[in-house]
Scaffold this active site. Structure first.
Site, PDB file in Angstrom:
ATOM      1  N   THR A 292      -0.838   4.237   5.232  1.00 36.25           N
ATOM      2  CA  THR A 292      -1.885   3.232   5.347  1.00 36.25           C
ATOM      3  C   THR A 292      -2.068   2.802   6.800  1.00 36.25           C
ATOM      4  O   THR A 292      -3.203   2.648   7.271  1.00 36.25           O
ATOM      5  CB  THR A 292      -1.580   2.038   4.423  1.00 36.25           C
ATOM      6  OG1 THR A 292      -1.418   2.553   3.091  1.00 36.25           O
ATOM      7  CG2 THR A 292      -2.705   1.024   4.433  1.00 36.25           C
TER       8      THR A 292
ATOM      9  N   VAL B  27       6.685   5.693   2.952  1.00 44.79           N
ATOM     10  CA  VAL B  27       5.626   6.679   3.170  1.00 44.79           C
ATOM     11  C   VAL B  27       4.247   6.027   2.993  1.00 44.79           C
ATOM     12  O   VAL B  27       3.335   6.259   3.786  1.00 44.79           O
ATOM     13  CB  VAL B  27       5.792   7.909   2.255  1.00 44.79           C
ATOM     14  CG1 VAL B  27       4.639   8.898   2.438  1.00 44.79           C
ATOM     15  CG2 VAL B  27       7.120   8.616   2.543  1.00 44.79           C
ATOM     16  N   CYS B  28       4.101   5.188   1.992  1.00 40.54           N
ATOM     17  CA  CYS B  28       2.817   4.499   1.759  1.00 40.54           C
ATOM     18  C   CYS B  28       2.484   3.584   2.928  1.00 40.54           C
ATOM     19  O   CYS B  28       1.330   3.499   3.366  1.00 40.54           O
ATOM     20  CB  CYS B  28       2.867   3.694   0.471  1.00 40.54           C
ATOM     21  SG  CYS B  28       3.192   4.698  -0.991  1.00 40.54           S
ATOM     22  N   ASP B  29       3.498   2.895   3.436  1.00 40.19           N
ATOM     23  CA  ASP B  29       3.356   2.021   4.592  1.00 40.19           C
ATOM     24  C   ASP B  29       2.835   2.830   5.778  1.00 40.19           C
ATOM     25  O   ASP B  29       1.831   2.467   6.406  1.00 40.19           O
ATOM     26  CB  ASP B  29       4.734   1.410   4.889  1.00 40.19           C
ATOM     27  CG  ASP B  29       4.778   0.575   6.143  1.00 40.19           C
ATOM     28  OD1 ASP B  29       4.721  -0.663   6.027  1.00 40.19           O
ATOM     29  OD2 ASP B  29       4.890   1.155   7.247  1.00 40.19           O
TER      30      ASP B  29
ATOM     31  N   SER C 245       2.638   2.601  -3.776  1.00 37.40           N
ATOM     32  CA  SER C 245       2.871   1.183  -3.496  1.00 37.40           C
ATOM     33  C   SER C 245       3.030   0.979  -1.997  1.00 37.40           C
ATOM     34  O   SER C 245       3.779   1.710  -1.348  1.00 37.40           O
ATOM     35  CB  SER C 245       4.126   0.674  -4.207  1.00 37.40           C
ATOM     36  OG  SER C 245       4.392  -0.662  -3.812  1.00 37.40           O
TER      37      SER C 245
END
Length: 168
Positions: free
Chosen positions: A65, A60-62, A55
């Protein structure tokens, strides 16, 4: 035996196959920011990086990306895609909030097709695990990384090096 990933040490079962370097990239059906259907062919015929995240609204996803968005700005001949279960509306909001515009966002929310075909679907939570796939112009997988712990980062430098090598 079932395949697993972990989240903060707790095991989570993964649906789908474990892909390997040399495998043909499976087709999939996701939607883009306009809710238009996107399959493998629609991503083009060049080198592509598919960055799979649980998500965008997690640290970490932020970071993952944003890191690939920065790489995409410097490597315009390589297609960069982020795949998540986030709704396209949430993906668009996130991109707008952070000025992310070099990477294409793909939502697997509607069909869970990418997750099932690439072995990244955490079925119990209906989210993706963290993974990276680099696909060449012949739709052959040239780099695979299933990050064993969802809360950990992938090997960014190795991904970017492989994509650059393939793009020439």
């Amino acid at each position: 035996m079932s395949r697993q990933t972990t989240f903060k040490g707790g095991p989570l079962e993964l649906a789908g196959p474990e892909l390997k370097v040399g495998d043909k990239a499976p087709d999939f059906s996701v939607v883009d920011k306009t809710l238009g259907k996107v399959d493998l062919a629609a991503t083009g015929s060049g080198v592509r990086v598919f960055s799979v995240v649980p998500s965008l609204d997690t640290p970490v996803c932020d970071m993952q990306t944003k890191r690939f968005n920065d790489a995409a700005a410097k490597l315009p001949n390589i297609g960069f895609y982020t795949v998540s279960m986030d709704l396209p509306f949430a993906q668009n909001r996130w991109c707008s909030n952070f000025g992310v515009d070099n990477i294409k966002m793909l939502s697997d929310h509607k069909f869970a097709s990418f997750g099932e075909q690439y072995g990244t679907l955490i079925k119990d939570w209906r989210i993706e695990s963290r993974a990276i796939f680099v696909v060449d112009g012949r739709n052959t997988i040239q780099y695979v990384e299933y990050v064993p712990e969802v809360a950990e980062h992938p090997h960014y430098d190795a991904v970017i090096a492989k994509a650059k090598e393939l793009a020439g």
